[in-house]
Design a protein around this motif. Structure first.
Motif, PDB file in Angstrom:
ATOM      1  N   LEU A  81       0.742  -1.183  -0.078  1.00  8.90           N
ATOM      2  CA  LEU A  81       0.038  -0.079  -0.089  1.00  8.90           C
ATOM      3  C   LEU A  81       0.884   1.135  -0.096  1.00  8.90           C
ATOM      4  O   LEU A  81       0.500   2.244  -0.390  1.00  8.90           O
ATOM      5  N   GLU A  82       1.969   1.132   0.383  1.00  5.69           N
ATOM      6  CA  GLU A  82       3.133   2.158   0.635  1.00  5.69           C
ATOM      7  C   GLU A  82       2.678   3.391   1.323  1.00  5.69           C
ATOM      8  O   GLU A  82       2.507   4.422   0.922  1.00  5.69           O
ATOM      9  N   VAL A  83       2.083   3.005   2.392  1.00  5.52           N
ATOM     10  CA  VAL A  83       1.604   3.909   3.669  1.00  5.52           C
ATOM     11  C   VAL A  83       2.645   3.722   4.825  1.00  5.52           C
ATOM     12  O   VAL A  83       2.721   2.849   5.610  1.00  5.52           O
ATOM     13  N   SER A  84       3.473   4.819   5.090  1.00  5.93           N
ATOM     14  CA  SER A  84       4.594   4.880   5.989  1.00  5.93           C
ATOM     15  C   SER A  84       5.260   6.163   6.005  1.00  5.93           C
ATOM     16  O   SER A  84       4.873   7.103   5.271  1.00  5.93           O
ATOM     17  N   CYS A  85       6.342   6.281   6.987  1.00  3.87           N
ATOM     18  CA  CYS A  85       7.056   7.351   6.887  1.00  3.87           C
ATOM     19  C   CYS A  85       8.152   6.954   7.704  1.00  3.87           C
ATOM     20  O   CYS A  85       8.351   5.943   8.512  1.00  3.87           O
ATOM     21  N   PRO A  86       9.200   7.649   7.827  1.00  7.51           N
ATOM     22  CA  PRO A  86      10.774   7.203   8.635  1.00  7.51           C
ATOM     23  C   PRO A  86      10.651   7.216   9.934  1.00  7.51           C
ATOM     24  O   PRO A  86      11.107   6.245  10.271  1.00  7.51           O
ATOM     25  N   GLU A  87       9.697   7.823  10.428  1.00  7.04           N
ATOM     26  CA  GLU A  87       9.494   7.743  11.865  1.00  7.04           C
ATOM     27  C   GLU A  87       8.735   6.437  12.173  1.00  7.04           C
ATOM     28  O   GLU A  87       8.866   5.885  13.153  1.00  7.04           O
ATOM     29  N   VAL A  88       7.740   6.040  11.483  1.00  6.25           N
ATOM     30  CA  VAL A  88       7.063   4.738  11.727  1.00  6.25           C
ATOM     31  C   VAL A  88       8.041   3.720  11.584  1.00  6.25           C
ATOM     32  O   VAL A  88       7.960   2.739  12.260  1.00  6.25           O
ATOM     33  N   ASP A  89       8.601   3.829  10.372  1.00  7.01           N
ATOM     34  CA  ASP A  89       9.795   2.674  10.036  1.00  7.01           C
ATOM     35  C   ASP A  89      10.607   2.435  11.211  1.00  7.01           C
ATOM     36  O   ASP A  89      10.775   1.165  11.489  1.00  7.01           O
ATOM     37  N   TRP A  90      11.317   3.546  11.774  1.00  7.53           N
ATOM     38  CA  TRP A  90      12.235   3.318  12.815  1.00  7.53           C
ATOM     39  C   TRP A  90      11.553   2.899  14.112  1.00  7.53           C
ATOM     40  O   TRP A  90      12.069   1.676  14.621  1.00  7.53           O
ATOM     41  N   LEU A  91      10.107   3.201  14.133  1.00  6.99           N
ATOM     42  CA  LEU A  91       9.798   2.677  15.685  1.00  6.99           C
ATOM     43  C   LEU A  91       9.330   1.113  15.517  1.00  6.99           C
ATOM     44  O   LEU A  91       9.490   0.518  16.404  1.00  6.99           O
ATOM     45  N   THR A  92       8.960   0.816  14.170  1.00  4.37           N
ATOM     46  CA  THR A  92       8.629  -0.740  14.079  1.00  4.37           C
ATOM     47  C   THR A  92       9.775  -1.469  14.106  1.00  4.37           C
ATOM     48  O   THR A  92      10.027  -2.465  14.385  1.00  4.37           O
ATOM     49  N   LYS A  93      10.849  -0.890  13.318  1.00  6.59           N
ATOM     50  CA  LYS A  93      12.131  -1.824  13.265  1.00  6.59           C
ATOM     51  C   LYS A  93      12.949  -1.932  14.558  1.00  6.59           C
ATOM     52  O   LYS A  93      13.397  -3.139  14.668  1.00  6.59           O
ATOM     53  N   ARG A  94      12.921  -1.115  15.331  1.00  6.92           N
ATOM     54  CA  ARG A  94      13.469  -1.076  16.758  1.00  6.92           C
ATOM     55  C   ARG A  94      12.713  -2.211  17.497  1.00  6.92           C
ATOM     56  O   ARG A  94      13.427  -2.861  18.213  1.00  6.92           O
ATOM     57  N   LEU A 143       6.907  -9.100  19.897  1.00  6.06           N
ATOM     58  CA  LEU A 143       6.354  -9.889  18.920  1.00  6.06           C
ATOM     59  C   LEU A 143       5.741  -9.245  17.624  1.00  6.06           C
ATOM     60  O   LEU A 143       5.698  -9.930  16.812  1.00  6.06           O
ATOM     61  N   GLY A 144       5.464  -8.099  17.612  1.00  5.60           N
ATOM     62  CA  GLY A 144       5.045  -7.406  16.386  1.00  5.60           C
ATOM     63  C   GLY A 144       4.780  -6.004  16.398  1.00  5.60           C
ATOM     64  O   GLY A 144       4.516  -5.390  17.617  1.00  5.60           O
ATOM     65  N   ALA A 145       4.631  -5.105  15.449  1.00  6.62           N
ATOM     66  CA  ALA A 145       4.352  -3.786  15.345  1.00  6.62           C
ATOM     67  C   ALA A 145       3.400  -3.638  14.362  1.00  6.62           C
ATOM     68  O   ALA A 145       3.753  -3.970  13.193  1.00  6.62           O
ATOM     69  N   VAL A 146       2.553  -2.459  14.458  1.00  3.60           N
ATOM     70  CA  VAL A 146       1.568  -2.244  13.077  1.00  3.60           C
ATOM     71  C   VAL A 146       1.054  -0.713  13.395  1.00  3.60           C
ATOM     72  O   VAL A 146       0.895  -0.280  14.537  1.00  3.60           O
ATOM     73  N   LEU A 147       1.224  -0.184  12.298  1.00  2.00           N
ATOM     74  CA  LEU A 147       0.395   1.382  12.257  1.00  2.00           C
ATOM     75  C   LEU A 147      -0.932   1.053  12.631  1.00  2.00           C
ATOM     76  O   LEU A 147      -1.645   0.427  11.934  1.00  2.00           O
ATOM     77  N   ILE A 148      -1.403   1.902  13.392  1.00  2.00           N
ATOM     78  CA  ILE A 148      -2.942   1.761  13.786  1.00  2.00           C
ATOM     79  C   ILE A 148      -3.592   3.144  13.292  1.00  2.00           C
ATOM     80  O   ILE A 148      -2.831   4.263  13.027  1.00  2.00           O
ATOM     81  N   THR A 149      -4.921   3.114  13.301  1.00  2.00           N
ATOM     82  CA  THR A 149      -5.683   4.401  13.014  1.00  2.00           C
ATOM     83  C   THR A 149      -6.416   4.772  14.288  1.00  2.00           C
ATOM     84  O   THR A 149      -7.451   4.224  14.691  1.00  2.00           O
ATOM     85  N   ASN A 150      -6.193   5.956  14.790  1.00  2.00           N
ATOM     86  CA  ASN A 150      -6.847   6.574  15.970  1.00  2.00           C
ATOM     87  C   ASN A 150      -7.012   8.076  15.856  1.00  2.00           C
ATOM     88  O   ASN A 150      -7.270   8.677  16.778  1.00  2.00           O
ATOM     89  N   GLY A 151      -6.843   8.472  14.387  1.00  2.00           N
ATOM     90  CA  GLY A 151      -7.057  10.064  14.655  1.00  2.00           C
ATOM     91  C   GLY A 151      -5.958  10.783  14.448  1.00  2.00           C
ATOM     92  O   GLY A 151      -6.176  12.173  14.097  1.00  2.00           O
ATOM     93  N   PHE A 152      -4.852  10.309  14.867  1.00  2.00           N
ATOM     94  CA  PHE A 152      -3.691  10.931  14.983  1.00  2.00           C
ATOM     95  C   PHE A 152      -2.246  10.348  14.173  1.00  2.00           C
ATOM     96  O   PHE A 152      -2.312   9.023  14.035  1.00  2.00           O
ATOM     97  N   SER A 153      -1.737  11.011  13.566  1.00  8.10           N
ATOM     98  CA  SER A 153      -0.668  10.584  12.499  1.00  8.10           C
ATOM     99  C   SER A 153       0.351   9.787  13.388  1.00  8.10           C
ATOM    100  O   SER A 153       1.094  10.130  14.273  1.00  8.10           O
ATOM    101  N   GLY A 154       0.866   8.578  12.732  1.00 11.07           N
ATOM    102  CA  GLY A 154       2.129   7.945  13.003  1.00 11.07           C
ATOM    103  C   GLY A 154       1.910   7.268  14.351  1.00 11.07           C
ATOM    104  O   GLY A 154       3.059   7.210  14.941  1.00 11.07           O
ATOM    105  N   ASN A 155       0.674   6.817  14.672  1.00  7.19           N
ATOM    106  CA  ASN A 155       0.596   6.093  15.806  1.00  7.19           C
ATOM    107  C   ASN A 155       0.983   4.595  15.783  1.00  7.19           C
ATOM    108  O   ASN A 155       0.124   3.940  15.038  1.00  7.19           O
ATOM    109  N   VAL A 156       1.808   3.774  16.307  1.00  8.84           N
ATOM    110  CA  VAL A 156       2.248   2.554  16.185  1.00  8.84           C
ATOM    111  C   VAL A 156       1.680   1.735  17.530  1.00  8.84           C
ATOM    112  O   VAL A 156       2.092   1.992  18.659  1.00  8.84           O
ATOM    113  N   MET A 157       1.500   0.435  17.249  1.00  6.38           N
ATOM    114  CA  MET A 157       0.935  -0.470  18.404  1.00  6.38           C
ATOM    115  C   MET A 157       2.029  -1.594  18.324  1.00  6.38           C
ATOM    116  O   MET A 157       2.204  -2.246  17.351  1.00  6.38           O
TER     117      MET A 157
END
Length: 389
Positions: A309-322, A330-344
């Protein structure tokens, strides 16, 4: 609640007659599943807003946004969409639909306040409309059912405001519970309540939400553009499916290039059908409190978001890679909660301090101080004043 009371009194020199608190929603999985009417997992979140209302003895409606320090006004005899009124249009929309339904309205003073007001338009429009509709239902004793409230909000946001509005978000706002999430079948608009097992009460694994604190507009335009591309891609795919539900389209036909779609549309459809199917699978894993495979689902969805889908940004990639570099994550994923770049992030309690310490490096690299909290699921939208309990 004390803040919205004081702001209403300061602005209008009177106390509100009704106050409603509305939580935001958090789509844990299936953020784009509405495109194929698939499956999604949604719960309420910690950010909320308050709507306070008092009646006037004229036909004027005065609005104040205490969070943004902004004011609007209009007459009940002239309810029209005006681009410059921005958030005020979400209140106008509900009032306009109720007036068209024959509800007798008088002038009113309305105050909105809360951190949810700085989220994206889709969340703000849904939450404000929910608060106004519930407040008027209480104030005027309209005795509206949940289905009637949802109809008014959906019509106000889609018809009057031309905003994207998800019925699943509205149902979640009305039915949310602490420690629970809702598993939606979007084809039939039904849901099942599930316990969310990875809260602070868990002995082993917790779901951490990290707010990257990137600019609110950093990903919004990208996601809005992507949603337009998704609409085009699925309109083409529907033309190629003779019958049945579009969510059941064979993913293999896409990956094998059996259907004549351009590469961008193929990647979009391939990802969303996969995301929907994996979200359906995740519901069983939540029921079984099976953290390890649930984390693997998170990784697969995040990989698809980034690569297909090519939806990401450097900040999100850093948080998930770390997170992937730490034992116990165990895992990380971008979530949708009304605020940009929130990761679970799903991780063991033992790994939590190590991951939190790495967020100091994030601040040094990107210049943003991230906020984090353990996801618990919030409550539901409710009238908090007057308190009938």
């Amino acid at each position: 609640m004390e803040n919205v009371i004081s702001q209403h009194k300061k602005e209008f020199e009177e106390l509100p007659q009704v106050i409603v608190e509305v939580p935001g929603t958090c789509t844990l999985m299936g953020s784009y599943a509405d495109a194929c009417k698939g499956w999604s997992v949604v719960g309420t979140d910690i950010s909320t807003l308050f709507v306070a209302i008092s009646q006037r003895d004229d036909q004027m409606v005065r609005l104040t946004n205490a969070t943004l320090n902004d004011r609007k006004r209009f007459s009940l005899s002239n309810i029209k969409f005006r681009k410059e009124d921005r958030w005020g249009n979400y209140i106008k929309g509900v009032i306009g639909i109720l007036a068209a339904d024959g509800v007798a309205l008088t002038g009113m003073n309305v105050t909105v306040e809360g951190p949810l007001l700085v989220s994206d338009n889709q969340m703000v429009s849904s939450a404000i409309a929910m608060g106004v509709c519930m407040a008027l239902n209480e104030l005027l004793d309209l005795k509206m059912s949940f289905s009637s409230i949802i109809r008014v909000i959906y019509q106000a946001n889609t018809t009057f405001n031309n905003e994207l509005c998800k019925i699943s978000d509205l149902l979640t706002m009305l039915n949310g519970k602490r420690g629970k999430v809702l598993f939606f079948d979007l084809q039939h608009l039904t849901f099942q309540e599930l316990a969310f097992p990875f809260t602070d009460a868990s002995e082993e694994y917790v779901a951490l939400i990290v707010d990257s604190k990137i600019s609110p507009n950093a990903m919004r335009e990208e996601i809005a553009s992507k949603r337009r591309a998704i609409e085009v891609a699925f309109s083409r795919l529907k033309e190629l499916k003779p019958g049945g539900f579009i969510r059941d389209f064979p993913e293999g036909d896409l990956s094998a290039r059996v259907v004549p779609l351009d590469e961008d549309s193929r990647h979009i459809c391939e990802y969303i059908l996969m995301e929907s199917r994996l979200t359906r699978d995740s519901a069983l894993l939540l029921n079984e409190k099976d953290a390890i495979p649930y984390g693997k689902v998170m990784v697969r969805i995040q990989t698809g978001l980034r690569d297909l889908l090519e939806v990401s940004c450097p900040e999100v990639d850093w948080l998930t890679k770390r997170s992937s570099e730490l034992t116990g994550c165990l895992g990380a994923v971008l979530i949708t909660n009304g605020f940009s770049g929130n990761v679970m992030i799903l991780l063991s309690k033992q790994a939590l301090p190590s991951y939190i310490s790495r967020l100091e490096d994030y601040e040094h690299i990107f210049g943003f101080h991230p906020r984090w909290y353990i996801y618990e699921g919030g409550g539901s939208a409710k009238v908090v004043f007057p308190n009938h309990t």
